[in-house]
Enzyme design. Structure first.
Site, PDB file in Angstrom:
ATOM      1  N   GLU A  55       0.936  -1.142   0.050  1.00  0.00           N
ATOM      2  CA  GLU A  55       0.023   0.186  -0.044  1.00  0.00           C
ATOM      3  C   GLU A  55       0.791   1.177  -0.110  1.00  0.00           C
ATOM      4  O   GLU A  55       0.982   2.034   1.130  1.00  0.00           O
ATOM      5  CB  GLU A  55      -1.019   0.031   1.229  1.00  0.00           C
ATOM      6  CG  GLU A  55      -1.876  -1.052   1.085  1.00  0.00           C
ATOM      7  CD  GLU A  55      -3.001  -0.889   2.254  1.00  0.00           C
ATOM      8  OE1 GLU A  55      -2.953  -0.203   3.157  1.00  0.00           O
ATOM      9  OE2 GLU A  55      -3.789  -1.574   2.096  1.00  0.00           O
ATOM     10  N   GLU A  80      -6.204  -7.244  -1.322  1.00  0.00           N
ATOM     11  CA  GLU A  80      -6.537  -7.068  -0.067  1.00  0.00           C
ATOM     12  C   GLU A  80      -7.757  -6.353   0.242  1.00  0.00           C
ATOM     13  O   GLU A  80      -8.049  -5.440  -0.372  1.00  0.00           O
ATOM     14  CB  GLU A  80      -5.392  -6.531   0.979  1.00  0.00           C
ATOM     15  CG  GLU A  80      -5.808  -6.430   2.444  1.00  0.00           C
ATOM     16  CD  GLU A  80      -4.664  -5.646   3.222  1.00  0.00           C
ATOM     17  OE1 GLU A  80      -3.319  -5.727   2.927  1.00  0.00           O
ATOM     18  OE2 GLU A  80      -5.325  -4.568   4.046  1.00  0.00           O
TER      19      GLU A  80
END
Ligand code: IDC
Length: 485
Positions: free
Chosen positions: A311, A403
């Site tokens: 991320e 995710e």
């Protein structure tokens, strides 16, 4: 409910320039050929967008049975290029293209068909080739050599691949990897060894530095046989007591879990779990070292997918792209055909969580083939506007939800069943693969197991599950849709 496979309307509609052409008798009279006088029929269909296209080519053998074949055709325009093919070995010299069969699809009985495809690029225009050969014989769609060729092409009634999923599994077994084999990106989809779009559904580990007790034979058997998952995401934090504290040790743990997934016929997604700091460049040297090691170790496997940064946040897309273009070649040097997933800006939200959107990626994609882009969401925090942006992006970019949580972005709170259902229905419809956070017994709402489960021996059935685990197991257990022809 999983949907019956059909050509994606979204995919066709977005293309703008959809070409569909069935070649029957062509203007080119067949060469007299004693081996296969009536040759072959070829259907060539494209989804085209500015500068690029995906071609699907169905070859029907109308001559004698062949064991090994080469399809030949020429592009009408000099700017048309094959970039990346599947289900055949493609070569291009000038405008002439050959596609040679692979071991599993070389035998074609009389009347049998096979499908191959490729991603390509074009400059001025992208017309379909007008003549094909199979092992040197011109494909005339079964007309005899004396039949006059039609003056107009047949209607564009290319039969879509409406065949239902096979009831008998292909040779090699029934696990997700046995059926689908080496995956590749085709157009905006993830495709299996037969060139058919598929969706993988599975679970992400929690941080290996905290929850290694949750990953053992019993829990992974449960994931594979009780949850019927296709995918294990192996989440290796880099900071927070992760990889940076013991590179060799964490590399080994990842390798072991990839092997465990492999033994069970599941795909393994290796997640280089950068989070804080958000700039992936902070970990560039570590990423190169790590991915050189794991890609060498797993190069011969057909079930490994690489996620090079979890991320990114607080950095520009161009920084992420720069990072990706340095890490991808390290993997490709060892494992040239693996799919690689690139995280996107603002915690893999395609930029949305920092006020951006997917246009920055569409306009400036990573310069590499066979890659996908990550999108993450937490259903209780991210709703309609995020769903809309993912759907918009997925018409242009190959997306992978590496995710997501059913709860808030903190990883805690209650399951938002309505939003989670809306999300998963969207992902199913678009055939976007996903991994849920987390397959662990962490004391937080996103964990699938009740706290303490990993210190017991039982991982199967509903009694060990949290609300999130119950919700996810019910979704993941529904039958897969893995077309083999
Ligand atoms: C969370 C974990 C939590 C841990 C925290 C620290 O659930 O137990 O303390 O990380 O790093 C992400 C991240 C993922 C987060 C998750 C939930 O990829 O690492 O896990 N999340 O906050 N992005 C959005 C949410």
């Amino acid at each position: 409910m999983k949907r019956v496979p059909r050509p994606s309307r979204r995919h066709l509609a977005m293309a703008g320039a959809v070409g569909a052409l069935t070649l029957g008798a062509t203007a080119v009279l067949p060469a007299t050929n004693a081996i296969a006088a009536t040759g072959c029929a070829v259907t060539y269909t494209t989804n085209s967008w500015a500068g690029g296209f995906t071609a699907s080519v169905t070859i029907k053998n109308l001559g004698a049975a062949v064991n090994g074949w080469t399809l030949g055709f020429s592009f009408p325009h000099s700017g048309q290029r094959v970039a990346q093919g599947w289900s055949a070995t493609f070569n291009q010299t000038g405008s002439a293209v050959t596609a040679q069969s692979l071991s599993y699809n070389g035998s074609l009985a009389t009347g049998a068909s096979t499908n191959i495809g490729f991603n390509g690029s074009w400059t001025s225009s992208n017309p379909a080739p007008t003549s094909f050969t199979l092992n040197g014989t011109v494909c005339t769609g079964g007309t005899t050599p004396t039949t006059a060729p039609p003056t107009t092409p047949p209607p564009t009634s290319t039969p879509p691949p409406t065949t239902p999923p096979p009831t008998t599994p292909p040779p090699g077994g029934t696990t997700p990897v046995a059926i689908n084999g080496q995956l590749r990106v085709c157009g905006v989809n993830l495709c299996n060894q037969y060139g058919k779009p598929i969706q993988l559904r599975g679970m992400s580990t929690h941080g290996l530095q905290w929850f290694s007790q949750c990953y053992n034979d019993a829990s992974l058997d449960a994931l594979s046989k009780d949850w019927l998952a296709d995918l294990l995401r192996v989440s290796m934090y880099v900071q927070e007591d992760g990889y940076e504290t013991d590179p060799a040790g964490f590399t080994n743990r990842v390798n072991t879990l990839v092997d465990e997934a492999t033994e069970r016929g599941m795909y393994a997604l290796i997640d280089f779990h950068t989070l804080t700091p958000g700039d992936p460049m902070f970990n560039l040297a570590r990423a190169k070292t790590f991915f050189a090691a794991v890609s060498a170790r797993h190069a011969s496997k057909n079930n490994v997918i690489y996620e090079i940064t979890n991320e990114p946040n607080g950095v520009s897309w161009s920084t992420i792209k720069n990072y990706a273009e340095q890490v991808i070649p390290v993997i490709r040097a060892n494992d040239p055909d693996a799919v690689i997933v690139v995280g996107t800006r603002a915690w893999s939200s395609l930029g949305v969580s920092e006020g951006g959107n997917s246009t920055e990626v569409v306009n400036n994609p990573v310069n590499a083939g066979n890659i996908m882009y990550a999108f993450h969401f937490y259903a209780a925090s991210h709703r309609d506007s995020y769903r809309a942006e993912l759907e918009r992006a997925a018409a242009r970019l190959p997306m992978f939800v590496t995710e997501f949580g059913t709860v808030t972005y903190t990883g805690g709170g209650a399951v938002d069943a309505a939003s989670s259902t809306a999300w998963l229905d969207l992902l199913d419809r678009l055939k976007i693969s996903y991994a849920n956070w987390t397959f662990s017994d962490a004391d937080e709402g996103s964990a699938a197991f009740r706290p303490g489960t990993c210190y017991g021996g039982t991982y199967t059935g509903p009694s060990v599950l949290t609300d999130s685990g119950t919700f996810m197991r019910n979704r993941i257990r529904t039958p897969d849709n893995f077309p083999t022809s």
